[in-house]
Design a protein around this motif. Structure first.
Motif, short mmCIF file in Angstrom:
data_model
loop_
_atom_site.label_atom_id
_atom_site.label_comp_id
_atom_site.label_asym_id
_atom_site.label_seq_id
_atom_site.Cartn_x
_atom_site.Cartn_y
_atom_site.Cartn_z
N GLN A 10 0.75 -1.08 -0.35
CA GLN A 10 -0.05 0.45 0.31
C GLN A 10 0.63 0.80 0.04
O GLN A 10 0.62 2.52 -0.96
N ARG A 13 2.35 1.81 -3.55
CA ARG A 13 1.27 2.39 -4.74
C ARG A 13 1.00 3.56 -4.51
O ARG A 13 0.98 4.41 -5.25
N ILE A 14 1.06 4.44 -2.59
CA ILE A 14 0.56 5.85 -2.95
C ILE A 14 1.86 6.38 -3.32
O ILE A 14 1.15 7.52 -4.65
N VAL A 16 4.44 5.68 -5.63
CA VAL A 16 4.20 5.50 -7.10
C VAL A 16 2.60 6.43 -7.94
O VAL A 16 2.99 6.91 -8.83
N THR A 17 1.76 6.37 -6.90
CA THR A 17 0.76 7.63 -7.58
C THR A 17 0.97 8.69 -7.39
O THR A 17 0.88 9.63 -8.59
N ILE A 18 2.00 9.12 -6.95
CA ILE A 18 2.53 10.35 -6.61
C ILE A 18 3.20 10.68 -7.65
O ILE A 18 3.89 11.93 -8.84
N GLY A 20 5.33 7.91 -9.95
CA GLY A 20 5.32 6.88 -10.75
C GLY A 20 5.24 7.08 -12.03
O GLY A 20 5.68 7.21 -13.13
N PRO A 21 4.09 8.54 -12.34
CA PRO A 21 3.88 8.54 -13.58
C PRO A 21 4.81 9.35 -15.02
O PRO A 21 5.19 8.68 -15.60
N LEU A 26 2.89 2.70 -13.12
CA LEU A 26 1.64 2.91 -12.38
C LEU A 26 1.78 1.84 -10.71
O LEU A 26 2.44 0.93 -11.09
N PRO A 27 0.72 2.34 -9.87
CA PRO A 27 0.88 1.47 -8.41
C PRO A 27 0.33 -0.14 -8.59
O PRO A 27 0.95 -0.41 -8.25
N SER A 28 0.11 -0.55 -10.14
CA SER A 28 0.02 -2.08 -10.28
C SER A 28 1.11 -2.54 -10.44
O SER A 28 0.96 -3.88 -10.55
N ASP A 29 2.04 -2.30 -10.78
CA ASP A 29 3.37 -2.46 -11.54
C ASP A 29 4.49 -2.78 -9.99
O ASP A 29 4.77 -3.55 -10.27
#
Length: 100
Positions: A10, A13-14, A16-18, A20-21, A26-29
């Motif tokens: 978690q 993924r938070i 990577v949301t910030i 990652g792009p 992606l968060p799913s990565d």
């Protein structure tokens, strides 16, 4: 308080949301599980012996080599040149090669 793999996933993924792009992620990565292979690859790229990597990562088999092989291709790109130019040796014709 116990930190579970789901908690680490978690948090990753938070993050990577910030950021990652901009890096193409992606968060799913990402997940907590991917840290194991990434850490092993980082150690390999730092020239740590695979036996030590296996011990540190508590890999019970040589399964880690599958991950390292897939991830470490840049590390191996120059091996053929090194094999051809990296030493002084002579092949003697008509000599038996010892078998072990």
């Amino acid at each position: 308080v116990a930190i579970l793999p789901a908690d680490i996933t978690q948090a990753l993924r938070i993050a990577v949301t910030i950021i990652g792009p901009s890096l193409g992620f992606l968060p799913s990565d990402v997940s907590a599980r991917c840290l194991r292979a990434a850490g092993a690859t980082a150690l390999l790229c730092a020239d740590v012996d695979t036996c030590h990597i296996q011990l540190l990562g508590r890999w019970r088999s040589d399964e880690m080599l599958r991950y390292l092989h897939l991830q470490a291709q840049p590390l191996m790109k120059d091996f053929s040149r090194k094999m051809l130019h990296g030493g002084a040796f002579t092949l003697i014709p008509n000599q038996l090669v010892p078998s072990y």
